[in-house]
Enzyme design. Structure first.
Site, PDB file in Angstrom:
ATOM      1  N   ARG A  37      15.220 -11.215   0.328  1.00 40.60           N
ATOM      2  CA  ARG A  37      15.494 -10.272   1.420  1.00 40.60           C
ATOM      3  C   ARG A  37      16.615 -10.771   2.332  1.00 40.60           C
ATOM      4  NH1 ARG A  37       9.388  -8.202   2.586  1.00 40.60           N
ATOM      5  NH2 ARG A  37       9.462  -6.521   1.097  1.00 40.60           N
ATOM      6  N   LYS A 198      -3.716   2.502  -7.440  1.00 42.37           N
ATOM      7  CA  LYS A 198      -4.418   3.741  -7.109  1.00 42.37           C
ATOM      8  C   LYS A 198      -3.602   5.003  -7.354  1.00 42.37           C
ATOM      9  CE  LYS A 198      -7.042   1.848  -3.248  1.00 42.37           C
ATOM     10  NZ  LYS A 198      -7.141   1.921  -1.789  1.00 42.37           N
ATOM     11  N   GLY A 351       6.729  -4.363  -5.611  1.00 37.31           N
ATOM     12  CA  GLY A 351       6.756  -5.817  -5.772  1.00 37.31           C
ATOM     13  C   GLY A 351       6.599  -6.320  -7.192  1.00 37.31           C
ATOM     14  N   GLY A 374       6.685   0.573   0.616  1.00 37.65           N
ATOM     15  CA  GLY A 374       6.269   1.864   1.164  1.00 37.65           C
ATOM     16  C   GLY A 374       7.447   2.802   1.374  1.00 37.65           C
TER      17      GLY A 374
END
Ligand code: AMP
Length: 478
Positions: A37, A198, A351, A374
């Protein structure tokens, strides 16, 4: 809407507040374990330094929850950044107040100051107006390069943009261009690969991409819910009981839209959820009641590879199995390899998916590795990202009022809006095909238009499948 970047404005000699995402992983001693990052922000930082701007960097690190906590200090990052750019990075003790102001006042052109963790102040995540104004008072221009938090309306990435001209940095711009092209200008066939924990986390993405994709490959634990919806007994694999109907409706939509939805035909299962679990392969109609699916099986790998080979554009998010356990990462690695070798325009986010590509050394064979978790999902859902909406539009005169005013919207409202109920348009596939460009699309626009929003229900629960032995096709494990 295409957004202005730092290259569209004159930054020479100006104080530039750059919101970066330096939220890097660290070990117990605070040592940075992955500086990706920090490296990702270097193009913007280097450009601004070269333009003789005074570069004021701001980031969050971890979750200090609005209080000062040395564990989350950005000091190790200042050190690492200094090494990477080979120049001194001064560190302010706070993000506002006299220490920040004092250091900024002393700055010479081409110098860098890193402010302390912005989340040491609760006002950051509350998107407090006074706090945002205080941040803005440090600089002449705001550059947002933190794509990873663009889905949040915080003071340092949205609120601040109300007070000074706001533009995108290099990383933000490249994320918007790559993701936007993959979604809006994808050369077909577009193959969307989704995995991970999920269905509920990715239902909005599925809904949004359903009308554009030709093929949808589903792996990971989320595939289990589909298998249950089809009536398979899946041992004690994880699935979401309250999403069985959603899975059914996705399968129906896929059929009516002529989207090829491919589910696992076999799995690699473990007798416990552990790296040391005993491993066995099962076809999906024969999963033993004392085993749980932890990866896609060999036949499924082949099936997915075959579909990936046909793709001209690929969007991949989420692992095919429990990537953290060596015994159950073959499926994810196989997909990573197939994506990298496909020659298609490929966008990889999340990730584990990114880690799989990197582990195989294929990062340079993928068109775009997204830095957002997200934020990437929200973009793919077609949601408006507050950290992007606040940036100036490309064709707007400098220092314009932005619209809509996302700085005043709290995150609960955003979350609610982004899962607003709406159904996927039942556009026939042929229609979608008429808009397909015939050649590989070069990145050119960053359109943030949401053309579809998603349908979801309020809550979700992951369940472990019951140990019932029935394997009939009509039964669900309710
Ligand atoms: P996500 O953040 O939604 O991409 O989900 C990633 C997580 O899903 C990882 O921690 C994986 O271990 C987990 N996962 C993937 N496949 C399975 C599976 N079959 N059973 C349990 N967990 C899984």
């Amino acid at each position: 809407m295409i957004k202005k970047t730092f290259k569209d404005i004159d930054v020479t000699g100006k104080k530039v507040f750059v919101r970066v995402d330096f939220n890097v992983p660290q070990d117990e001693t605070g040592k940075i374990t992955d500086d990706t990052r920090i490296r990702a922000a270097l193009p913007t930082i280097n450009y601004l330094v070269k333009q003789n701007a005074k570069v004021i960097l701001c980031s969050h690190l971890g979750r200090p929850k609005g209080v000062v906590n040395e564990k989350y200090s950005l000091a190790p990052i200042a050190e690492r950044l200094s090494e990477l750019i080979n120049m001194k990075v001064k560190m302010a003790k706070d993000v506002i107040g006299s220490s920040a102001k004092g250091l900024v006042a002393e700055m010479k052109e081409g110098e860098i100051v890193l402010l302390e963790n912005v989340r040491f102040h609760a006002e950051e995540e509350a998107n407090d107006e006074a706090f945002a104004k205080e941040l803005a008072s440090l600089a002449d221009v705001f550059v947002n390069d933190a794509f990873g938090v663009a889905h949040r309306a915080h003071a340092s990435n949205a609120g601040i943009a109300r007070y000074i001209p706001a533009v995108a940095g290099f990383l933000m711009d490249s994320e918007l261009i790559a993701l936007s092209n993959a979604v809006n200008n994808a050369e077909k066939p577009l193959v969307v690969i989704l995995g991970g924990a999920k269905v509920s986390d990715k239902i909005n993405v599925i809904s949004s991409l359903m009308s554009r994709a030709n093929t949808l490959l589903i792996g990971g634990a989320m595939a289990n819910t589909f298998l249950v919806a089809k009536g398979y007994n899946i041992g004690f694999s994880k699935f979401e009981e309250d999403r069985i109907d959603v899975a059914k409706s996705i399968m129906e939509q896929a059929e009516s839209l002529n989207v090829k939805l491919v589910l696992p035909v076999d799995v690699v299962a473990g007798n416990s959820f552990a790296p040391t679990a005993k491993r066995k392969n099962f076809t999906i109609d024969k999963i033993a009641s004392d085993y749980q699916a932890l990866d896609i099986g060999k036949k499924t790998r082949k099936l997915f590879e075959k579909e990936i080979k046909k793709a001209k554009t690929i969007i991949w998010n989420g692992p095919m199995g429990v990537f953290e356990f060596k015994k159950f990462r073959k499926g994810t690695l196989a997909v990573a390899k197939a994506v990298a070798k496909s020659g298609a325009v490929s966008i990889v986010g999340g990730g584990d998916s990114v880690a799989a590509i990197q582990e195989l050394g294929f990062a340079n064979k993928v068109t775009h590795l997204s830095t957002g978790g997200g934020a990437t999902l929200k973009f793919l859902e077609g949601a408006t990202l507050p950290g992007v909406a606040m940036l100036e539009d490309k064709d707007a005169p400098s220092k314009t009022k932005k619209s809509p005013d996302f700085s005043k919207i709290d995150n609960k409202t955003i979350a609610k809006n982004s899962v607003k109920k709406a159904t996927v348009s039942a556009k026939p596939k042929e229609n979608a095909k008429t808009t397909v460009p015939s050649k590989k699309v070069e990145p050119k626009t960053a359109s943030l238009k949401a053309t579809t929003t998603a349908k979801t229900s309020a809550s979700s629960k992951t369940t472990t499948a019951s140990k019932k032995s029935a394997t009939t096709k009509s039964k669900t494990n309710k």
